[in-house]
Design a protein around this motif. Structure first.
Motif, PDB file in Angstrom:
ATOM      1  N   CYS A  45       0.902  -1.290   0.061  1.00 13.21           N
ATOM      2  CA  CYS A  45      -0.187  -0.041   0.127  1.00 13.21           C
ATOM      3  C   CYS A  45       0.755   1.111  -0.013  1.00 13.21           C
ATOM      4  O   CYS A  45       1.987   1.276   0.328  1.00 13.21           O
ATOM      5  CB  CYS A  45      -0.980  -0.087   1.047  1.00 13.21           C
ATOM      6  SG  CYS A  45      -0.088  -0.047   2.878  1.00 13.21           S
ATOM      7  N   LYS A  52       3.533   0.687  -6.635  1.00 11.79           N
ATOM      8  CA  LYS A  52       2.764  -0.433  -6.181  1.00 11.79           C
ATOM      9  C   LYS A  52       2.569  -1.390  -7.118  1.00 11.79           C
ATOM     10  O   LYS A  52       2.960  -2.625  -7.001  1.00 11.79           O
ATOM     11  CB  LYS A  52       1.504  -0.055  -5.480  1.00 11.79           C
ATOM     12  CG  LYS A  52       1.507   0.762  -4.325  1.00 11.79           C
ATOM     13  CD  LYS A  52       0.271   1.280  -3.637  1.00 11.79           C
ATOM     14  CE  LYS A  52      -0.717   1.877  -4.603  1.00 11.79           C
ATOM     15  NZ  LYS A  52      -0.165   3.286  -4.917  1.00 11.79           N
ATOM     16  N   SER A  53       1.984  -0.721  -8.381  1.00 11.59           N
ATOM     17  CA  SER A  53       1.875  -1.783  -9.321  1.00 11.59           C
ATOM     18  C   SER A  53       3.170  -2.379 -10.230  1.00 11.59           C
ATOM     19  O   SER A  53       3.220  -3.513 -10.313  1.00 11.59           O
ATOM     20  CB  SER A  53       1.152  -1.107 -10.710  1.00 11.59           C
ATOM     21  OG  SER A  53      -0.075  -0.404 -10.256  1.00 11.59           O
ATOM     22  N   ASP A 144      -4.182  -5.830  -8.708  1.00  9.86           N
ATOM     23  CA  ASP A 144      -3.678  -4.388  -8.531  1.00  9.86           C
ATOM     24  C   ASP A 144      -4.692  -3.486  -8.439  1.00  9.86           C
ATOM     25  O   ASP A 144      -5.509  -3.223  -9.311  1.00  9.86           O
ATOM     26  CB  ASP A 144      -3.040  -3.951  -9.997  1.00  9.86           C
ATOM     27  CG  ASP A 144      -2.247  -2.674  -9.787  1.00  9.86           C
ATOM     28  OD1 ASP A 144      -1.946  -2.355  -8.839  1.00  9.86           O
ATOM     29  OD2 ASP A 144      -2.119  -2.296 -10.963  1.00  9.86           O
ATOM     30  N   THR A 180      -2.495  -4.564  -3.957  1.00  9.36           N
ATOM     31  CA  THR A 180      -2.026  -3.549  -3.921  1.00  9.36           C
ATOM     32  C   THR A 180      -3.550  -2.637  -3.390  1.00  9.36           C
ATOM     33  O   THR A 180      -4.341  -3.189  -3.786  1.00  9.36           O
ATOM     34  CB  THR A 180      -1.309  -2.882  -5.085  1.00  9.36           C
ATOM     35  OG1 THR A 180      -2.523  -2.554  -6.109  1.00  9.36           O
ATOM     36  CG2 THR A 180      -0.335  -3.703  -5.676  1.00  9.36           C
TER      37      THR A 180
END
Length: 335
Positions: A45, A52-53, A144, A180
């Protein structure tokens, strides 16, 4: 970071080790003593733009290419064309991995037509995920921004209930999962429950300190395992994320006994008759006009004469100034 059986007290039973799946992300597996928990969901996070991706993609690509673990990538905010193009910028060949049956990309872009009406559950999504997992025999999965599924829904109890179902489904299937999520107001995530359902929580951050942007990673939670508790700087480079665990740095570099000339015969003589050790760092210090630049240019000239490729950085004079000034002392830098 881990527990060594040799460190146990005499007569004490060896402690069990939590199975872990390496991410292949340089530095991260070191601070977690092996990677993410195998067969369990992990949460990544942070605010937008923190990687994150990319973390989720890198986890899957490395699993498919280095650890023989096929993976499924599910995205809710980018279409397939955008995903493939963005991944190509860090040398991730998603199309090639899909052709080989080692990766499956499922981009489910949710448009404004999604509205909150009637009952809602994630049964259809789970069926779709199960099909993708079974199709390639996936061991890993990345979802995601799962919160994009719930943007249009206003009932917190329903959202939390369905998130629990999703996390339980991932565990029951034995999938090593990365989910995520965006940061919420005063919470790690928007709904404030994902961090409690996850066995491992990784927080990414991108902050400005004295006009300098710095990316930081922290393992906030890791059930059943010790881990590094500090914030660690990380970079997003040409090959993806690289975490820099400063506390693990050691003085273990190899050294050379070979000597190389400085290009100044008298200086070589002062340094034992053969110059300086190859691979060493030499500081030339002095006031203005004492010949610091000339010594550096002589060093570069000597390296070129040995047939070595040389980089010469100058922060006070232009290229043409260097050429002109060094030519006055017989150094053909331009040549």
């Amino acid at each position: 970071m881990g527990i060594n059986a040799d460190d146990q007290n005499p007569g004490e039973q060896p402690r069990s080790q939590l199975p872990k799946s390496p991410t292949g992300i340089r530095g991260f597996d070191e601070i977690t003593d092996g990677g993410l928990p195998t067969g369990r969901p992990s949460l990544v996070c942070g605010p937008p733009g923190t990687g994150k991706s990319l973390y989720a993609l890198q986890f899957l690509v490395n699993g498919a290419t280095h650890y023989d673990e096929p993976g499924v990538f599910v995205a809710f905010e980018e279409n397939r064309t955008e995903l493939v193009a963005n991944a190509g910028s860090v040398n991730f060949d998603l199309d090639g991995l899909e052709r080989d049956g080692r990766l499956l990309v499922d981009a489910l872009t949710l448009g404004p037509q999604v509205v909150d009406t009637g009952e809602f559950d994630l049964e259809a999504l789970m069926v779709r995920l199960a099909f993708a997992v079974d199709k390639i025999g996936a061991k890993r999965i990345a979802i995601d921004n799962v919160e994009a599924l719930f943007d249009a829904f206003s009932r917190p109890s329903l959202v939390r209930s369905e998130l629990r179902r999703l996390f339980r489904w991932l565990k029951d299937r034995g999938l090593t999962a990365v989910i995520t999520a965006e940061r919420g107001e005063g919470m790690l995530t928007r709904h404030g429950i994902e961090e409690y359902l996850s066995d491992c929580v990784v927080v990414l951050d991108d902050r400005i300190v004295q006009d300098v942007a710095t990316r930081r990673l922290r393992v906030l939670k890791y059930r059943g395992s010790t881990h590094g508790r500090n914030e660690y700087p990380f970079l997003i480079g040409a090959d993806g994320l690289e975490v820099l665990p400063i506390t693990s740095l050691g003085l273990n570099q190899e050294v050379s006994s070979e000597r190389v000339s400085t290009g100044v015969a008298g200086l070589d003589e002062m340094l034992g008759g053969a110059g300086v050790f190859r691979g060493s760092a030499i500081l030339v210090n002095g006031s203005s006009g004492t010949g610091k630049t000339t010594i550096a240019a002589s060093f570069a000239d000597a390296a070129c004469r040995r047939g070595e490729v040389t980089l010469f950085f100058s922060f006070e004079e232009s290229q043409s100034q260097i050429y002109r000034n060094m030519a006055s002392v017989g150094l053909d830098m331009e040549g």
